[in-house]
Design a protein around this motif. Structure first.
Motif, PDB file in Angstrom:
ATOM      1  N   THR A  60      62.625  13.475 -30.856  1.00 45.93           N
ATOM      2  CA  THR A  60      61.381  12.861 -30.414  1.00 45.93           C
ATOM      3  C   THR A  60      61.676  11.869 -29.299  1.00 45.93           C
ATOM      4  N   SER A  61      61.237  12.206 -28.099  1.00 45.27           N
ATOM      5  CA  SER A  61      61.378  11.312 -26.960  1.00 45.27           C
ATOM      6  C   SER A  61      60.028  10.636 -26.720  1.00 45.27           C
ATOM      7  N   SER A  62      59.537  10.634 -25.502  1.00 41.61           N
ATOM      8  CA  SER A  62      58.272   9.973 -25.185  1.00 41.61           C
ATOM      9  C   SER A  62      57.846  10.349 -23.774  1.00 41.61           C
ATOM     10  N   MET A  63      56.540  10.285 -23.520  1.00 45.45           N
ATOM     11  CA  MET A  63      56.099  10.451 -22.131  1.00 45.45           C
ATOM     12  C   MET A  63      56.693   9.347 -21.262  1.00 45.45           C
ATOM     13  N   SER A  64      57.072   8.220 -21.879  1.00 47.59           N
ATOM     14  CA  SER A  64      57.714   7.127 -21.150  1.00 47.59           C
ATOM     15  C   SER A  64      59.146   7.462 -20.766  1.00 47.59           C
ATOM     16  N   GLY A  65      59.655   8.572 -21.286  1.00 52.07           N
ATOM     17  CA  GLY A  65      60.949   9.063 -20.846  1.00 52.07           C
ATOM     18  C   GLY A  65      60.820  10.045 -19.705  1.00 52.07           C
ATOM     19  N   GLN A  66      59.589  10.510 -19.451  1.00 47.51           N
ATOM     20  CA  GLN A  66      59.325  11.414 -18.331  1.00 47.51           C
ATOM     21  C   GLN A  66      58.860  10.653 -17.097  1.00 47.51           C
ATOM     22  N   LEU A  67      58.179   9.547 -17.326  1.00 44.91           N
ATOM     23  CA  LEU A  67      57.636   8.724 -16.243  1.00 44.91           C
ATOM     24  C   LEU A  67      58.064   7.276 -16.444  1.00 44.91           C
TER      25      LEU A  67
END
Length: 246
Positions: free
Chosen positions: A123-130
């Motif tokens: 489980t990552s996060s959209m905060s790891g994409q942007l």
């Protein structure tokens, strides 16, 4: 829970180790519920900031069930701050829990997943994409976690092990409960999500279930953002519309 229900529907008897940071009722409740549904479950605990814990958790699960078919690494902490205001202690703990803990879990799980030709989901996060201003070390840890998982996907592919990432967007969780208790913040966030609602834990669980199930048997190395369309809507927030007319 949905994973348990799906397995039972297929005539399988799921065996699940539910892990939490400390001995507490939530994971005990989940384990009891799985057993009541006809599966097998144990509740384990340990702080992933302790480098000795991930291996112990894996060893306990393997001792109980005789092997592993899937790893779901979901632990994560956040400590919002400007990057220049983050203390070394905060930075280190964030990376220890959000990144190193998952890496050590993966290392410990590898021989068992190789034997079962199993799967892992992080489980990552959209905060790891942007980039997310003011998120402190959170965005860097999640970006690194995604790259860790995708590198493992390549390294483990020859062993038949699939590795994927699920990146939640704005979601109701215990960590975000205080924020969404503010109706103005909740409405403002819903207004910028194309599907016009905040995600629920079941929305994330559904995708994780897919990622570790046979339904995704040809999917590996992917990072699926579960955000109601938010991260793909950024250009929609630009005032006006492009035109070839002068």
């Amino acid at each position: 829970m949905r994973i348990t229900e799906a397995a039972l529907a297929r005539g399988e008897r799921p065996r699940i180790a539910v892990c939490g940071r400390e001995a507490a009722e939530p994971q005990e409740q989940i384990a009891r519920a799985v057993r009541e549904m006809g599966g097998e479950a144990i509740a384990l605990y340990g702080d992933l900031a302790d480098a000795n814990v991930p291996g112990k958790l894996v060893d306990a699960a393997v001792a109980e069930f005789g092997g592993l078919d899937a790893l779901v690494s979901n632990a994560g902490i956040a400590s919002p701050a400007k990057l220049c205001d983050v203390s070394l202690e905060e930075w280190t703990r964030m990376f220890d829990v959000n990144l190193r803990g998952s890496w050590l879990l993966a290392k410990s799980c590898y021989p068992h997943l190789k034997e079962s030709r199993g799967t892992a989901c992080f489980t990552s996060s959209m905060s790891g994409q942007l980039p997310h201003e003011g998120s402190g070390a959170y965005s860097p840890t999640k970006a690194a976690l995604t790259m860790l998982a995708q590198t493992l996907a390549l390294e483990w592919a020859a062993d038949g092990i699939r590795v994927n990432v699920v990146s939640p967007g704005m979601t109701h969780t215990p960590m975000s409960a205080k924020m969404y208790a503010d109706p103005d913040i909740k409405r403002a966030r819903e207004a910028i999500i194309p599907l016009a609602r905040i995600g629920e834990p079941r929305d994330i669980a559904n995708v994780i279930e897919f990622m570790i199930s046979p339904l995704s048997s040809f999917v590996t190395g992917q990072d699926l953002c579960v955000d109601g369309g938010f991260t793909k809507s950024i250009l929609s927030h630009i005032p006006g519309r492009p035109s070839s007319k002068s």
